[in-house]
Design an enzyme around this catalytic site. Structure first.
Site, PDB file in Angstrom:
ATOM      1  N   GLU A 264       0.842  -1.193   0.000  1.00  0.00           N
ATOM      2  CA  GLU A 264       0.000   0.000   0.000  1.00  0.00           C
ATOM      3  C   GLU A 264       0.877   1.243   0.000  1.00  0.00           C
ATOM      4  O   GLU A 264       1.814   1.318   0.807  1.00  0.00           O
ATOM      5  CB  GLU A 264      -0.933   0.000   1.218  1.00  0.00           C
ATOM      6  CG  GLU A 264      -1.944  -1.128   1.190  1.00  0.00           C
ATOM      7  CD  GLU A 264      -2.924  -1.109   2.348  1.00  0.00           C
ATOM      8  OE1 GLU A 264      -2.827  -0.199   3.204  1.00  0.00           O
ATOM      9  OE2 GLU A 264      -3.798  -1.991   2.401  1.00  0.00           O
TER      10      GLU A 264
ATOM     11  N   HIS B 218      -7.945   1.480   1.246  1.00  0.00           N
ATOM     12  CA  HIS B 218      -7.761   1.378   2.692  1.00  0.00           C
ATOM     13  C   HIS B 218      -8.412   2.570   3.405  1.00  0.00           C
ATOM     14  O   HIS B 218      -7.765   3.292   4.188  1.00  0.00           O
ATOM     15  CB  HIS B 218      -6.277   1.287   3.051  1.00  0.00           C
ATOM     16  CG  HIS B 218      -6.048   0.657   4.400  1.00  0.00           C
ATOM     17  ND1 HIS B 218      -4.904  -0.026   4.727  1.00  0.00           N
ATOM     18  CD2 HIS B 218      -6.826   0.604   5.507  1.00  0.00           C
ATOM     19  CE1 HIS B 218      -4.972  -0.461   5.973  1.00  0.00           C
ATOM     20  NE2 HIS B 218      -6.144  -0.083   6.473  1.00  0.00           N
TER      21      HIS B 218
END
Length: 317
Positions: free
Chosen positions: A272, A291
């Site tokens: 990420e 996220h």
């Protein structure tokens, strides 16, 4: 000796942004922090040296990003790190902190409602193919795509912490039959928090939707591997708002390519931000978000209030 040591403990917020400062200001209206001095710095430090410059005089710390060990070692006065989130082991070397007698706290449960609601949104979006139907209609098409209904289907909840319990309650409210698997359940248990417990393999093989709500640790990394993914029903949907590494991404891609599950709805990934070339982003059986499941105003305010309270309580004791 720094002058602050003669009066109030110095608490440093070394990696603040504008939103974080607004949330801290809100928290200060709820929590009496008159017994500490708070100093903030805008932006994530760009080097170990910048981290060290910001945190070395601190008695306490509010932390939002990953703290380099060099900065931790430099903070010789440091007593407490109050991490702004749950997954603190990803951001602080807990062994190094313990060796330095630094207490590390996090904030569990602040986003239970937010994450469970987002998981539900992902489930519905994947089930009804919302992103692709939206794009198709905007492009001038009028596709007719079928699906199954939530009412009467089975929801398998993997992990019965606060988020998992909230997800189970939402599923039950939508008319789903809810079953769960929980790592901490006693052997032979058939119920927890009023929710039926089943073995993980049985949950995967019998559920129409599977929603993951476990922390990432040595026991859960790769929990859904190729074997377990192969147990899932062909029309089932996998929802992951936990951590990306709970699922073997390669095995998941193979399952999606083979059509052995209907779809994957993902808010978390191994890397990420996700690599723009990751095949999950181009797959027609995925729904993805960056996220953000935890990110509501209510959850953010609760996070900062509780993180600040951790600091105040420590220095008041």
């Amino acid at each position: 000796m720094p002058s602050h040591s003669l009066s109030r403990p110095l608490v440093v917020f070394p990696d603040a942004d504008a939103e974080g400062l607004e949330l801290l200001e809100y928290a200060l209206t709820v929590v009496d922090a008159s017994g500490i001095e708070i100093r903030h710095h805008l932006g994530v430090p760009r080097s170990d040296a910048e981290w060290i410059d910001r945190v070395s005089p601190a008695d306490g710390m509010l932390l939002g990003w990953k703290l380099p060990n060099a900065a931790l070692r430099s903070a010789e006065r440091l007593q407490l790190i109050s991490y702004l989130g749950t997954g603190v082991s990803d951001h602080v070397d807990l062994n190094a902190a313990a060796a330095q007698n630094v207490i590390v706290t996090n904030v569990a449960g602040y986003g239970d409602d937010a994450v469970a609601e987002h998981a539900t949104a992902l489930l519905l979006a994947a089930l009804r193919d919302v992103p692709r139907l939206d794009a198709a209609v905007r492009a001038g098409s009028w596709p007719q795509v079928g699906a199954w209904q939530l009412r009467g289907s089975r929801l398998g909840v993997v992990g019965l912490g606060g988020i998992g319990r909230r997800m189970a309650a939402i599923g039950a409210g939508l008319g789903m039959e809810v079953v769960a698997w929980n790592r901490s359940a006693e052997t032979g248990s058939t119920e927890a928090h009023g929710i039926a417990l089943v073995p993980l393999d049985e949950l995967l093989a019998t559920s129409d939707a599977v929603s993951l709500h476990v922390p990432l640790n040595g026991d859960t990394r790769g929990l859904l591997d190729a074997r377990r993914l192969s147990l899932m029903k062909p029309e089932s949907i996998l929802v992951n708002t936990a951590r990306g590494a709970v699922v073997d991404e390669t095995a998941l891609l193979q399952a999606l390519d083979a059509g052995s599950i209907r779809a994957a709805a993902l808010d978390v990934f191994d890397q990420e931000p996700i690599d723009p070339n990751n095949p999950l982003l181009k797959h027609d059986r995925t729904v993805v978000t960056p996220h953000v499941a935890f990110n509501t105003g209510e959850a953010a305010r609760e996070l900062f209030v509780r993180a600040l309270r951790n600091v105040v309580d420590h220095f008041a004791s």
